[in-house]
Design a protein around this motif. Structure first.
Motif, short mmCIF file in Angstrom:
data_model
loop_
_atom_site.label_atom_id
_atom_site.label_comp_id
_atom_site.label_asym_id
_atom_site.label_seq_id
_atom_site.Cartn_x
_atom_site.Cartn_y
_atom_site.Cartn_z
N ILE A 1 28.83 -45.35 -1.93
CA ILE A 1 28.22 -44.06 -1.64
C ILE A 1 29.30 -43.02 -1.46
O ILE A 1 30.45 -43.34 -1.18
CB ILE A 1 27.31 -44.12 -0.39
CG1 ILE A 1 28.12 -44.52 0.84
CG2 ILE A 1 26.14 -45.04 -0.59
CD1 ILE A 1 27.35 -44.45 2.14
N VAL A 2 28.92 -41.79 -1.64
CA VAL A 2 29.78 -40.66 -1.32
C VAL A 2 29.05 -39.83 -0.28
O VAL A 2 27.87 -39.50 -0.44
CB VAL A 2 30.09 -39.80 -2.57
CG1 VAL A 2 30.87 -38.55 -2.19
CG2 VAL A 2 30.85 -40.63 -3.61
N VAL A 3 29.75 -39.54 0.80
CA VAL A 3 29.23 -38.67 1.85
C VAL A 3 29.93 -37.33 1.70
O VAL A 3 31.16 -37.27 1.64
CB VAL A 3 29.50 -39.26 3.25
CG1 VAL A 3 29.04 -38.30 4.34
CG2 VAL A 3 28.83 -40.61 3.41
N MET A 4 29.15 -36.27 1.60
CA MET A 4 29.73 -34.94 1.41
C MET A 4 29.02 -33.93 2.31
O MET A 4 27.89 -34.15 2.72
CB MET A 4 29.61 -34.52 -0.05
CG MET A 4 28.17 -34.34 -0.51
SD MET A 4 28.03 -34.07 -2.26
CE MET A 4 27.03 -35.48 -2.72
N ILE B 1 24.23 -37.49 0.75
CA ILE B 1 24.63 -38.82 0.30
C ILE B 1 24.39 -38.90 -1.20
O ILE B 1 23.36 -38.45 -1.69
CB ILE B 1 23.78 -39.92 0.98
CG1 ILE B 1 23.85 -39.82 2.50
CG2 ILE B 1 24.16 -41.30 0.48
CD1 ILE B 1 25.21 -39.94 3.08
N ALA B 2 25.34 -39.50 -1.90
CA ALA B 2 25.15 -39.84 -3.31
C ALA B 2 25.40 -41.33 -3.44
O ALA B 2 26.43 -41.83 -2.98
CB ALA B 2 26.10 -39.07 -4.20
N ALA C 1 31.34 -30.29 -4.15
CA ALA C 1 31.28 -30.99 -2.86
C ALA C 1 31.39 -32.50 -3.07
O ALA C 1 32.06 -33.20 -2.31
CB ALA C 1 29.99 -30.64 -2.13
N MET C 2 30.74 -32.99 -4.10
CA MET C 2 30.77 -34.42 -4.42
C MET C 2 32.21 -34.87 -4.69
O MET C 2 32.64 -35.92 -4.21
CB MET C 2 29.89 -34.65 -5.65
CG MET C 2 29.96 -35.99 -6.24
SD MET C 2 28.83 -37.09 -5.45
CE MET C 2 29.16 -38.51 -6.47
N ALA C 3 32.96 -34.08 -5.43
CA ALA C 3 34.34 -34.43 -5.76
C ALA C 3 35.22 -34.49 -4.51
O ALA C 3 36.22 -35.22 -4.49
CB ALA C 3 34.91 -33.43 -6.76
N VAL D 1 26.09 -41.29 -10.72
CA VAL D 1 25.28 -41.07 -9.52
C VAL D 1 23.88 -41.60 -9.80
O VAL D 1 23.22 -41.15 -10.74
CB VAL D 1 25.23 -39.57 -9.14
CG1 VAL D 1 24.31 -39.36 -7.93
CG2 VAL D 1 26.62 -39.03 -8.87
N ILE D 2 23.44 -42.55 -9.00
CA ILE D 2 22.12 -43.15 -9.16
C ILE D 2 21.06 -42.29 -8.47
O ILE D 2 20.00 -42.03 -9.01
CB ILE D 2 22.08 -44.58 -8.60
CG1 ILE D 2 23.13 -45.46 -9.30
CG2 ILE D 2 20.69 -45.17 -8.71
CD1 ILE D 2 22.97 -45.58 -10.80
N THR D 3 21.36 -41.87 -7.24
CA THR D 3 20.44 -40.99 -6.51
C THR D 3 21.23 -40.18 -5.50
O THR D 3 22.39 -40.49 -5.20
CB THR D 3 19.32 -41.79 -5.81
OG1 THR D 3 18.31 -40.88 -5.35
CG2 THR D 3 19.82 -42.61 -4.64
N THR D 4 20.63 -39.15 -4.99
CA THR D 4 21.26 -38.32 -3.98
C THR D 4 20.18 -37.76 -3.06
O THR D 4 19.04 -37.59 -3.47
CB THR D 4 22.08 -37.18 -4.63
OG1 THR D 4 22.83 -36.51 -3.63
CG2 THR D 4 21.21 -36.21 -5.39
N TYR D 5 20.58 -37.51 -1.82
CA TYR D 5 19.61 -36.96 -0.87
C TYR D 5 20.35 -36.35 0.32
O TYR D 5 21.46 -36.76 0.65
CB TYR D 5 18.64 -38.04 -0.38
CG TYR D 5 19.31 -39.26 0.21
CD1 TYR D 5 19.56 -39.35 1.57
CD2 TYR D 5 19.70 -40.34 -0.59
CE1 TYR D 5 20.16 -40.47 2.12
CE2 TYR D 5 20.29 -41.46 -0.06
CZ TYR D 5 20.53 -41.52 1.31
OH TYR D 5 21.14 -42.62 1.84
N PRO D 6 19.73 -35.37 0.95
CA PRO D 6 20.32 -34.80 2.17
C PRO D 6 20.08 -35.76 3.33
O PRO D 6 19.12 -36.55 3.31
CB PRO D 6 19.56 -33.49 2.36
CG PRO D 6 18.24 -33.72 1.70
CD PRO D 6 18.50 -34.68 0.57
#
Length: 89
Positions: free
Chosen positions: A43-46, A54-55, A27-29, A64-69
Motif C-alpha cells: 500500500i501507499v499512504v499519502m 490509501i492506494a 501525492a502518490m509519488a 494501483v488496484i484501488t484507492t480510497y480516503p
C-alpha cells in the motif's frame, strides 16, 4: 504508475479527474510505501487535499488496484498495532 479500471472508477467516484488527478498522482509519488501484514498487500499512504489516502498496489507494485480516503485515526491504529509496516525492498 498504471491504474486498474477499478482504481479509475474509484477516483471518478470521488470526482478526481483532470487537474485533480495530477495532484493525486503527485501525492502518490511522495507517499510512504507500507505492507499490510494481515493481507500481504503493498500500500501507499499519502496526504492529499488535507486528508490521508490509501492506494493498494498490485503484487509487483507497478499498478494501483484501488484507492480510497481514510482518516488519521485509522492510520494511527493500523501502524501502531503493527498491521501496516514499512515496505522492505
Amino acid at each position: 504508475m498504471e491504474l486498474s479500471r477499478h482504481a479509475i472508477d474509484k477516483l471518478e467516484t470521488y470526482g478526481i479527474t483532470s487537474e485533480r488527478l495530477r495532484g493525486w498522482e503527485a501525492a502518490m509519488a511522495q507517499g510512504s510505501r507500507l505492507v499490510d501484514r494481515g493481507t500481504g498487500a503493498s500500500i501507499v499512504v499519502m496526504e492529499w487535499e488535507q486528508r490521508p489516502w490509501i492506494a493498494v498496489l498490485s503484487q509487483d507494485g507497478d499498478r494501483v488496484i484501488t484507492t480510497y480516503p481514510t482518516d488519521h485515526g485509522t492510520l494511527t491504529n493500523r501502524i501502531g498495532a503493527g498491521r501496516w509496516v514499512k515496505f522492505q525492498d
